[in-house]
Write a protein that holds these residues in place. Structure first.
Motif, mmCIF file in Angstrom:
data_model
loop_
_atom_site.group_PDB
_atom_site.id
_atom_site.type_symbol
_atom_site.label_atom_id
_atom_site.label_comp_id
_atom_site.label_asym_id
_atom_site.label_seq_id
_atom_site.Cartn_x
_atom_site.Cartn_y
_atom_site.Cartn_z
ATOM 1 N N VAL A 138 -1.465 8.967 -4.123
ATOM 2 C CA VAL A 138 -1.468 8.813 -5.580
ATOM 3 C C VAL A 138 -0.043 8.605 -6.081
ATOM 4 O O VAL A 138 0.205 7.752 -6.946
ATOM 5 C CB VAL A 138 -2.120 10.034 -6.252
ATOM 6 N N GLU A 139 0.900 9.343 -5.533
ATOM 7 C CA GLU A 139 2.297 9.194 -5.953
ATOM 8 C C GLU A 139 2.808 7.788 -5.675
ATOM 9 O O GLU A 139 3.510 7.198 -6.498
ATOM 10 C CB GLU A 139 3.174 10.229 -5.246
ATOM 11 N N ARG A 140 2.446 7.230 -4.534
ATOM 12 C CA ARG A 140 2.881 5.869 -4.196
ATOM 13 C C ARG A 140 2.235 4.843 -5.131
ATOM 14 O O ARG A 140 2.879 3.898 -5.570
ATOM 15 C CB ARG A 140 2.541 5.538 -2.739
ATOM 16 N N ARG A 141 0.957 5.047 -5.424
ATOM 17 C CA ARG A 141 0.278 4.102 -6.318
ATOM 18 C C ARG A 141 0.868 4.166 -7.715
ATOM 19 O O ARG A 141 1.103 3.125 -8.350
ATOM 20 C CB ARG A 141 -1.227 4.407 -6.357
ATOM 21 N N VAL A 142 1.120 5.355 -8.216
ATOM 22 C CA VAL A 142 1.718 5.523 -9.540
ATOM 23 C C VAL A 142 3.116 4.901 -9.577
ATOM 24 O O VAL A 142 3.540 4.355 -10.610
ATOM 25 C CB VAL A 142 1.767 7.016 -9.919
ATOM 26 N N ALA A 143 3.816 4.933 -8.452
ATOM 27 C CA ALA A 143 5.154 4.348 -8.377
ATOM 28 C C ALA A 143 5.120 2.823 -8.305
ATOM 29 O O ALA A 143 6.180 2.179 -8.329
ATOM 30 C CB ALA A 143 5.896 4.906 -7.165
ATOM 31 N N GLY A 144 3.922 2.247 -8.193
ATOM 32 C CA GLY A 144 3.809 0.803 -8.247
ATOM 33 C C GLY A 144 3.542 0.101 -6.935
ATOM 34 O O GLY A 144 3.523 -1.130 -6.875
ATOM 35 N N HIS A 145 3.319 0.858 -5.861
ATOM 36 C CA HIS A 145 2.998 0.222 -4.589
ATOM 37 C C HIS A 145 1.618 -0.431 -4.670
ATOM 38 O O HIS A 145 0.715 0.086 -5.326
ATOM 39 C CB HIS A 145 2.998 1.262 -3.457
ATOM 40 N N PRO A 146 1.437 -1.587 -4.017
ATOM 41 C CA PRO A 146 0.119 -2.226 -4.021
ATOM 42 C C PRO A 146 -0.946 -1.279 -3.474
ATOM 43 O O PRO A 146 -0.693 -0.515 -2.534
ATOM 44 C CB PRO A 146 0.306 -3.425 -3.084
ATOM 45 N N LEU A 147 -2.130 -1.330 -4.059
ATOM 46 C CA LEU A 147 -3.212 -0.461 -3.621
ATOM 47 C C LEU A 147 -3.471 -0.620 -2.130
ATOM 48 O O LEU A 147 -3.704 0.367 -1.422
ATOM 49 C CB LEU A 147 -4.486 -0.774 -4.408
ATOM 50 N N GLU A 148 -3.415 -1.857 -1.634
ATOM 51 C CA GLU A 148 -3.701 -2.105 -0.213
ATOM 52 C C GLU A 148 -2.668 -1.454 0.690
ATOM 53 O O GLU A 148 -2.996 -0.996 1.785
ATOM 54 C CB GLU A 148 -3.762 -3.614 0.037
ATOM 55 N N HIS A 149 -1.407 -1.412 0.255
ATOM 56 C CA HIS A 149 -0.382 -0.704 1.035
ATOM 57 C C HIS A 149 -0.640 0.795 1.019
ATOM 58 O O HIS A 149 -0.405 1.487 2.015
ATOM 59 C CB HIS A 149 1.009 -0.994 0.473
ATOM 60 N N VAL A 150 -1.099 1.283 -0.112
ATOM 61 C CA VAL A 150 -1.395 2.717 -0.238
ATOM 62 C C VAL A 150 -2.573 3.095 0.660
ATOM 63 O O VAL A 150 -2.532 4.108 1.379
ATOM 64 C CB VAL A 150 -1.693 3.078 -1.704
ATOM 65 N N LEU A 151 -3.618 2.282 0.624
ATOM 66 C CA LEU A 151 -4.806 2.567 1.438
ATOM 67 C C LEU A 151 -4.556 2.310 2.916
ATOM 68 O O LEU A 151 -5.138 2.966 3.784
ATOM 69 C CB LEU A 151 -5.975 1.694 0.977
ATOM 70 N N GLY A 152 -3.715 1.303 3.187
ATOM 71 C CA GLY A 152 -3.490 0.888 4.568
ATOM 72 C C GLY A 152 -4.461 -0.181 5.021
ATOM 73 O O GLY A 152 -4.474 -0.550 6.195
ATOM 74 N N TRP A 153 -5.249 -0.717 4.099
ATOM 75 C CA TRP A 153 -6.215 -1.759 4.456
ATOM 76 C C TRP A 153 -6.630 -2.544 3.215
ATOM 77 O O TRP A 153 -6.419 -2.101 2.084
ATOM 78 C CB TRP A 153 -7.464 -1.172 5.120
ATOM 79 N N ALA A 154 -7.194 -3.722 3.472
ATOM 80 C CA ALA A 154 -7.774 -4.550 2.414
ATOM 81 C C ALA A 154 -9.069 -5.139 2.935
ATOM 82 O O ALA A 154 -9.200 -5.421 4.131
ATOM 83 C CB ALA A 154 -6.813 -5.668 2.023
ATOM 84 N N GLU A 155 -10.024 -5.335 2.060
ATOM 85 C CA GLU A 155 -11.256 -6.015 2.442
ATOM 86 C C GLU A 155 -11.051 -7.513 2.286
ATOM 87 O O GLU A 155 -10.590 -7.991 1.240
ATOM 88 C CB GLU A 155 -12.422 -5.555 1.574
ATOM 89 N N PHE A 156 -11.362 -8.265 3.327
ATOM 90 C CA PHE A 156 -11.179 -9.711 3.294
ATOM 91 C C PHE A 156 -12.279 -10.366 4.110
ATOM 92 O O PHE A 156 -12.440 -10.088 5.298
ATOM 93 C CB PHE A 156 -9.811 -10.096 3.862
ATOM 94 N N SER A 157 -13.066 -11.212 3.464
ATOM 95 C CA SER A 157 -14.162 -11.931 4.127
ATOM 96 C C SER A 157 -15.071 -10.987 4.916
ATOM 97 O O SER A 157 -15.491 -11.302 6.029
ATOM 98 C CB SER A 157 -13.603 -13.022 5.054
ATOM 99 N N GLY A 158 -15.345 -9.828 4.332
ATOM 100 C CA GLY A 158 -16.248 -8.881 4.973
ATOM 101 C C GLY A 158 -15.613 -8.031 6.046
ATOM 102 O O GLY A 158 -16.304 -7.218 6.679
ATOM 103 N N LEU A 159 -14.319 -8.189 6.282
ATOM 104 C CA LEU A 159 -13.612 -7.397 7.289
ATOM 105 C C LEU A 159 -12.691 -6.396 6.611
ATOM 106 O O LEU A 159 -12.188 -6.641 5.502
ATOM 107 C CB LEU A 159 -12.775 -8.308 8.203
#
Length: 264
Positions: free
Chosen positions: A46-67
């Motif tokens: 939460v601290e990283r997201r509030v500081a402006g880091h991209p959500l995908e960097h915070v989560l460590g993953w992104a959904e792309f084409s079902g993956l």
């Protein structure tokens, strides 16, 4: 394990994210809570997201084409609009295909195409070491990832054999980079964003070399913006490829395709 939150705690988390400017605060709160390994990790995320880091960097993953694609800090985040490019590539590929993913970033494009097609021989490259490490995690046994500038690190044996050449090159004009959201401008590598004076410098280099690598009937697919499409199409055509432009209003995506003329 996901961190269970009471309705009150979840509401407070949503308020924190919304106050920080997160438009989809409810969705982000649920994603962060479901991804965090424990309360301490949740707080740090939460601290990283509030500081402006991209959500995908915070989560460590992104959904792309079902993956679910691993996204490391400092690596370009795959955009949903680029799924349109993958759809075009799937339509163009026929049978087992030799695929090259240039400027691969996380390797999302190559991984998505390999998942959609049978018998893909996949090669990917990126100039950023962090991206190469991330792509190797995502591509794994599906193919090989090389570190270097565009075609330079690829094995010479691929010349004249590539059926699908994916090139998600940077295409933001240098003067517009400062106008990008801070999430991209601050936390993603400049080399993955800045496309030169008119945004097409890297695309020109790719188009110029593509005919040496494409098989007869093979295709180059490049994402660009609507306002750049005409110049990009002209550039691709000038390299000896047969150009076309396709777009998606739904995803706000524009793709230029250059097809290598079939052998006589």
């Amino acid at each position: 394990m996901p961190v269970p939150l009471s309705p009150l705690a979840l509401s407070r988390l949503v308020t924190t994210l919304r106050t920080a400017g997160c438009v989809f605060a409810e969705d982000e709160a649920e994603l962060i809570a479901s991804t965090a390994a424990g309360p301490a990790a949740l707080t740090a995320m939460v601290e990283r997201r509030v500081a402006g880091h991209p959500l995908e960097h915070v989560l460590g993953w992104a959904e792309f084409s079902g993956l679910r694609i691993a996204v490391d800090p400092g690596v370009f985040v795959p955009r949903r609009r680029t799924e349109f490019l993958i759809r075009q590539a799937v339509e163009l590929a026929s049978g087992p295909a030799v695929v090259v993913d240039l400027c691969c970033g996380t390797g999302a494009l190559g991984a998505a195409l390999a998942a959609a097609l049978d018998g893909v021989e996949l090669h990917a490259s990126d100039v950023e070491p962090a991206a190469v490490r991330c792509a190797r995690r995502n591509i794994g046994e599906l193919g090989r990832v090389y570190e270097g500038d565009l075609f330079a690190p690829l094995p010479g044996s691929l010349r004249g054999r590539v059926d699908v050449l994916l090139a998600n090159v940077p295409y933001v004009p240098t003067g517009d980079v400062a106008l990008l959201p801070a999430e991209a401008r601050v936390h993603e590598p400049l080399v993955a964003l800045d496309g030169g004076g008119d945004g097409l410098d890297v695309m020109r280099r790719v188009a110029a070399e593509a005919p040496r690598w494409l098989a007869p009937g093979g295709s180059l697919l490049v994402e660009t913006s609507e306002r750049q499409a005409a110049r990009a199409e002209e550039t691709v055509g000038g390299s000896g490829l047969i150009p076309s432009v396709v777009s998606s209003d739904e995803l706000y995506a524009t793709v230029v395709i250059g097809t290598m003329p079939a052998a006589p």
